[in-house]
Design an enzyme around this catalytic site. Structure first.
Site, PDB file in Angstrom:
ATOM      1  CD1 TRP A  69       4.154   5.266   6.290  1.00 21.43           C
ATOM      2  CD2 TRP A  69       1.820   5.617   5.505  1.00 21.43           C
ATOM      3  NE1 TRP A  69       3.217   4.730   7.272  1.00 21.43           N
ATOM      4  CE2 TRP A  69       1.967   5.016   6.900  1.00 21.43           C
ATOM      5  CE3 TRP A  69       0.675   5.856   4.856  1.00 21.43           C
ATOM      6  CZ2 TRP A  69       0.714   5.019   7.666  1.00 21.43           C
ATOM      7  CZ3 TRP A  69      -0.474   5.469   5.704  1.00 21.43           C
ATOM      8  CH2 TRP A  69      -0.415   4.990   7.178  1.00 21.43           C
ATOM      9  CG  HIS A  70      -1.146   6.186   1.593  1.00 18.63           C
ATOM     10  ND1 HIS A  70      -0.636   7.292   2.060  1.00 18.63           N
ATOM     11  CD2 HIS A  70      -2.259   6.428   2.679  1.00 18.63           C
ATOM     12  CE1 HIS A  70      -1.189   8.264   2.806  1.00 18.63           C
ATOM     13  NE2 HIS A  70      -2.325   7.527   3.013  1.00 18.63           N
ATOM     14  N   GLY A  71       1.415   2.579   0.094  1.00 19.00           N
ATOM     15  CA  GLY A  71       1.336   1.316  -0.545  1.00 19.00           C
ATOM     16  C   GLY A  71       2.239   1.215  -1.632  1.00 19.00           C
ATOM     17  CG  PHE A 108      -2.438   1.870   3.467  1.00 23.35           C
ATOM     18  CD1 PHE A 108      -2.444   1.491   2.363  1.00 23.35           C
ATOM     19  CD2 PHE A 108      -3.601   2.940   3.502  1.00 23.35           C
ATOM     20  CE1 PHE A 108      -3.158   1.783   1.258  1.00 23.35           C
ATOM     21  CE2 PHE A 108      -4.251   3.145   2.641  1.00 23.35           C
ATOM     22  CZ  PHE A 108      -4.035   2.888   1.343  1.00 23.35           C
TER      23      PHE A 108
END
Lengths: 417, 314
Positions: free
Chosen positions: A274-276, A417
């Protein structure tokens, strides 16, 4: 802009349909989730998947020529897609009623204080506030002003000054000695915390002045005595989202140890992703998943605060963030190698003035956070707990410090993000 | 609502008063500091600027490259890390002495850098309360920051407070005699630079300057201000690009020289002064070591002494 409008319109209509056509509600929910995941897949992960696919085949000797898309990541996409998904899921579960008020729903998706970097608000919390009449509340105003002041201090004084100090190390880790790298690794933990929690404080405080209560997003995470506790204190809006819409639906801890470990790993791997769109984030998530499983398995979770545990946990978190911050996996291993094969004795400070500001900022934030932890007062309520003279003095102190020490950097880690 | 309005007014008033109090305190300390780049050097500069014959102005590449001892006895190097042409312009706007030699270090890339907005000058904002010319300069060129500084005076000491306090407490009384800051690379710095060189490719040795070349309007405005002030005082103005391991292409060099020629300004391009790549002369890509700076200063001073400015400009 068109993506957020599309996501808003689609989920508004699907929410109403889920409620209206009970016998087909599963289908509408699937369409909603599929649409949002497609948006994320195309705009955030498409190039990552293509590159990974090409890399995978190149391991077996096949050189593929596949072109990637030249896409600029839409700001806040990870946040508002999660918000709209949670809305349709909640309507499907019957936890909330679908709203007929399009303006309220559109405001819920794109409310400016939290649009670009959260917190990820739930429809059950925000939509009723958007549709009901708001009354001016002095206590909330007082709380909000102090929270914003603390947020600005955390962000522009502490996080941005640390950024100015450590960016050069992470941009070229191979040229720095072990002590410099170690200091950069430790300081990054503070940077990412104060950057994101500072932003969240400003967002929550701003919304409060306007009469909206957001859920808190951080609860002094570095006072955690275990990794499990850390995830109950860090980026709460995301960890609760993952818990409620992923971990528990997969079975949570109800189907035996092995299934629970699988669920933890899957949840944390996806939290990383999800962060990247990079394997670095997946590895970071994987490490946290393994650590959580290890804690559960060995029962290494103390019931009360323990300073020794707290320090060890902080060091583990800092080391795991090597993958989170490094430009690529290669750099991560260079940093780890430098820390293992320790060389050098002197930290390359470069700019003594910035370093002094970092230490000063950390000292002030340490005092604030320790006070909050010991007194068991939430930052969100601190303003109304202090008497007027002390309150004015504290806000003045923070404001003058912000003016004297703010760093001119204007990056926000979680905007990417 | 009434309570909130009273609280807001109390906060604004308190912040205003505390700001004034803090400013007076920091200002009093700052005026007694003569060491350190952020405040001390400018104080020393202010105390001698109207008595010396030669001033060297510019960035760290000025501070570390020009040794005034090679020029003449009455010379001061006012190069400061991270400062560029806007900072130089602000300093020049405060000059009063006639017939000085003013040497300005300028790099090719700055002239053509479209992103440059001249924010480096803002570190002199605290001096605008004392100097009318400087106040006018900021009012005309940095309206927003000028207005903020009039409400929140401490804003002008952003990033300077800790340095000032430290210098105030630990000032050993020594004054900068020349302003020159020679670089003596340590063993570890040499090692780091060696490593950087090993992993560098040819692009690291060249400035990436956007084509077609277009002079930054803001930079040009600043140069015009410097030129006008020098003319007003009858001073000799020289622009110099000091040695660098980072090069620019021939077109950039030609256009830079052409730019200064058209303005009627004297310009020396010494970027390729050192023909041999002796690493003993360098601390990094753009900064000379003391050894390199000595050799360079010796040569530059000889050349400058031989210049007949009036003949050249006319």
């Amino acid at each position: 802009m068109s993506i957020i409008v599309f996501s808003t319109v689609v989920d508004y209509i699907l929410g109403l349909q889920i409620e209206k056509q009970a016998h087909r509600k599963k289908l509408f929910l699937k369409i909603s989730i599929f649409t949002n995941l497609c948006l994320l897949g195309v705009f955030k992960y498409f190039n990552f998947f293509i590159d990974s696919w090409v890399d995978l085949w190149s391991i077996f000797g096949y050189e593929m020529s596949v072109s990637t898309l030249n896409i600029i990541l839409p700001v806040g996409i990870s946040f508002y897609t999660f918000q709209t998904m949670s809305y349709t899921i909640d309507v499907y579960r019957g936890d909330i009623k679908a709203t007929k008020d399009f303006l309220a729903f559109a405001t819920f998706v794109s409310f400016f204080p939290q649009l670009v970097a959260g917190p990820i608000e739930r429809a059950s919390n925000l939509i009723p506030q958007l549709t009901s009449k708001r009354v001016w509340n002095h206590q909330k105003f007082k709380d909000a002003i102090l929270q914003i002041a603390v947020g600005f201090f955390r962000k522009v004084v502490v996080a941005d000054s640390i950024g100015a100090f450590i960016d050069h190390v992470y941009n070229a880790p191979d040229i720095y000695n072990s002590p410099t790298i170690f200091v950069a690794v430790i300081l990054y933990s503070f940077q990412v915390y104060f950057d994101f929690s500072g932003y969240s404080d400003i967002a929550i405080g701003t919304a409060r002045i306007l009469g909206f209560d957001f859920k808190r997003n951080f609860n002094l995470p570095y006072f955690s005595s275990s990794i499990s506790e850390f995830w109950r204190r860090w980026h709460l809006s995301l960890s609760r989202w993952l818990r409620d819409y992923l971990y528990i639906p997969m079975g949570g801890n109800r189907r035996g140890d092995l299934i629970q470990y699988r669920n933890i790993l899957v949840t944390l791997l996806l939290a990383g992703l999800w962060h990247g769109s990079s394997w670095n984030f997946v590895i970071w998530g994987g490490i946290h998943g393994l650590l959580l499983c290890f804690e559960k398995r060995t029962g290494l979770i103390p019931k009360n605060f323990k300073l020794g545990n707290c320090i060890v946990i902080f060091l583990i978190l800092s080391l795991s963030r090597i993958f989170f911050r490094s430009l690529d996996i290669g750099d991560s291993f260079v940093i780890i190698q430098k820390l293992v094969n320790w060389q050098g004795t002197v930290v390359d400070i470069r700019n003594i003035s910035i370093f002094a500001t970092v230490l000063y900022g950390l000292l002030i934030t340490f005092i604030i956070d320790t006070f909050l932890f010991v007194s068991k007062i939430d930052l969100e309520e601190l303003g109304s707990k202090i008497k007027d003279f002390g309150y004015v003095a504290l806000v003045c102190f923070l404001t003058i410090n912000i003016v004297l020490f703010f760093s001119s950097s204007n990056t926000f880690i979680y905007f990417q993000f | 609502m009434r309570q909130s309005i009273i609280l807001t007014i109390s906060l604004i008033t308190s912040i205003f008063l505390v700001d004034r109090g803090a400013f007076v305190l920091i200002n009093k300390m700052e005026n007694r500091v003569y060491q350190g780049d952020s405040v001390g050097k400018i104080n020393y500069f202010n105390s001698i600027k109207d008595s010396v014959n030669t001033l060297i102005l510019g960035s760290s590449r000025a501070a570390h490259h020009f040794d005034p001892d090679f020029f003449e006895k009455s010379c001061f190097n006012m190069g400061v890390d991270g400062k560029k042409i806007a900072y130089v312009t602000a300093l020049v706007s405060t000059l009063k002495k006639a017939n000085q030699n003013i040497i300005v270090q300028i790099d090719h890339d700055l002239l053509f850098d479209s992103s440059y907005k001249g924010e480096d000058a803002l570190s002199l904002l605290h001096k605008s309360f004392e100097n009318k010319n400087l106040s006018i300069f900021f009012k005309e060129n940095y309206q927003k920051q000028f207005l903020i500084s009039r409400f929140l005076k401490c804003y002008t000491y952003n990033g300077k407070f800790l340095g000032t306090s430290y210098r105030f407490v630990f000032d050993d009384g020594k004054r900068r005699s020349t302003g020159y800051e020679p670089l003596f690379p340590t063993k570890s710095q040499k090692e780091i630079f060696q490593k950087i060189l090993v992993r560098s490719d040819s692009s690291d040795f060249y400035y990436n300057i956007k084509k077609p070349l277009s002079v930054n309007k803001k930079t040009e405005e600043f140069i015009d201000i410097i030129q006008a002030k020098s003319k007003e005082l009858g001073s000799n103005l020289i622009f110099v690009t000091s040695p660098s391991l980072k090069k620019v292409d021939e077109e950039t060099k030609v256009q830079t020289a052409q730019f200064f020629k058209e303005k009627g300004l004297f310009y020396l391009d010494d970027s390729e002064f050192f023909k041999e790549e002796n690493l003993e002369y360098w601390k990094d890509f753009t900064h000379l070591s003391e050894k390199g700076a000595s050799l360079y200063s010796k040569s530059l001073s000889r050349r400058i002494n031989n210049i007949n400015f009036h003949a050249l400009i006319n």
